[in-house]
Design an enzyme around this catalytic site. Structure first.
Site, PDB file in Angstrom:
ATOM      1  CB  VAL A  59      -1.091   0.025   1.110  1.00  0.00           C
ATOM      2  CG1 VAL A  59      -1.957  -1.196   0.913  1.00  0.00           C
ATOM      3  CG2 VAL A  59      -0.215   0.086   2.635  1.00  0.00           C
ATOM      4  CE1 TYR A 147       3.756   0.555  14.543  1.00  0.00           C
ATOM      5  CE2 TYR A 147       3.727   0.908  16.940  1.00  0.00           C
ATOM      6  CZ  TYR A 147       3.286   0.367  15.770  1.00  0.00           C
ATOM      7  OH  TYR A 147       1.664  -0.064  15.995  1.00  0.00           O
ATOM      8  CE1 TYR A 161      -4.043  13.769   2.574  1.00  0.00           C
ATOM      9  CE2 TYR A 161      -6.005  13.027   0.989  1.00  0.00           C
ATOM     10  CZ  TYR A 161      -4.516  13.408   1.194  1.00  0.00           C
ATOM     11  OH  TYR A 161      -3.665  13.269   0.349  1.00  0.00           O
TER      12      TYR A 161
END
Ligand code: UDP
Length: 318
Positions: A59, A147, A161
């Site tokens: 992805v 991470y 977004y």
């Protein structure tokens, strides 16, 4: 009305349990995974299911998915301290570039987006327990930084977004979760201890074993995520079990439930930045989702240990 749900990391531990849940509610599920830490064994039971599709894909690349999507759950990421050491760049890429691609897809499809974030955004916390309003104490260049920072960036991008493009977004901060389908060799404390105990070996405490963690059973997490997705909450929500144990106490429980008499040994294996304490403040999840964990540590382990026993036998290791 059945919804169309895309789950990235769908062949992983958490992703595969989410596939099961959404399918059992009658929805259509597309699981996407590049299988670097996921495993098709986790979704083998879904092969041939008429509402289930699996796509092997990374992805972090531009993605195209045919047909409408109602929700996208972004769960793809390496997720154990051993992975961060072995796959640091993939961990950063999937949290940053992968989140960007998946958000772009959600925007294009006008789908709801849910980010799997983590208690690791709190780092080695100086506030205890950790509420969502705590900004964290993270070392960007430590072994866990790849991470932690990727997830922190992913949260920032998700909010951007939402604010700039009006994407309907949700952010779950997941605390230590365990259950069937965890990777046997991911080096985390739950698989390590259960496997050692089933083999009659002493459990390896890293350091003095006085650091704490709060363990939630996977079905509680799945329920929390399900409720969050269909709620209106845009800001992050902690989902975890507030029951806090030292690693030493946790080892005692595993030894008792497995009847292991080999005890434990201390090993000098604690990595730098291993958080000293970790416990979720779940006031917000209780209030807005009416959610709290239902499975105690003992009950959860009673469901998990037999799965590990089976799995070790299947591999001829027991
Ligand atoms: N740990 C341990 N023995 C093991 C594996 C882990 O004592 O065999 C400790 C580890 O140092 C950490 C805690 O258990 O303090 C939880 O580690 P895990 O890797 O499961 O996840 P983390 O919560 O640190 O991301």
């Amino acid at each position: 009305m059945p919804l169309a749900i895309l789950i990235t990391g769908g062949a992983g531990f958490l992703g595969s349990h989410l596939c099961d849940r959404f399918l059992s509610e009658g929805h259509r599920v597309i699981a996407m995974d590049n299988l670097i830490t996921g495993n098709t064994d986790n979704i083998a039971h879904l092969a041939g299911h008429e509402r289930f599709t699996f796509i092997k894909y990374d992805v972090t690349n531009y993605m195209f998915v045919e047909g409408p999507l109602d929700a996208v759950l972004h769960f793809a990421s390496p997720a154990s301290p051993i992975d961060y050491l072995e796959l640091p760049i993939q961990t950063l890429k999937v949290g940053a570039l992968g989140t960007h691609k998946v958000l772009g897809l959600a925007k294009h499809k006008q789908a709801r987006f849910l980010l799997a974030s983590t208690s690791e955004v709190y780092g080695d916390p100086q506030i205890h327990p950790q509420p969502e309003t705590y900004y964290g104490h993270v070392n960007p260049i430590g072994p866990r930084g790849v991470y932690d920072e990727a997830k922190r960036f992913a949260e920032a991008l998700t909010m951007a977004y939402h604010n700039c493009h009006g994407v309907q977004t949700r952010i779950v901060r997941i605390f230590n979760t365990y259950g069937p389908r965890m990777r046997l060799r991911d080096g985390r404390v739950v698989p390590n201890f259960i496997i050692q105990a089933l083999k009659g070996e002493p459990l390896t405490l890293y350091g003095d074993g006085l650091q704490t963690r709060s363990f939630q059973y996977v079905s509680d997490l799945v329920e929390g995520i399900y409720r969050l997705l269909f709620s209106d909450e845009v800001e992050p929500v902690n989902i975890g079990n507030p029951g806090e144990f030292t690693i030493r106490e946790f080892a005692e429980v595993v030894n008792r439930l497995t009847g292991n008499s080999a005890g434990m040994i201390c090993k000098d294996l604690r990595t730098r930045d291993d958080p000293q304490v970790r416990q979720p403040d779940i006031t917000k999840a209780r209030r807005i989702l009416n959610w709290e964990p239902a499975v105690s540590l003992e009950e959860g382990l009673e469901r998990t240990i037999p799965w590990f026993r089976e799995e070790l036998r299947r591999r001829g290791e027991l």
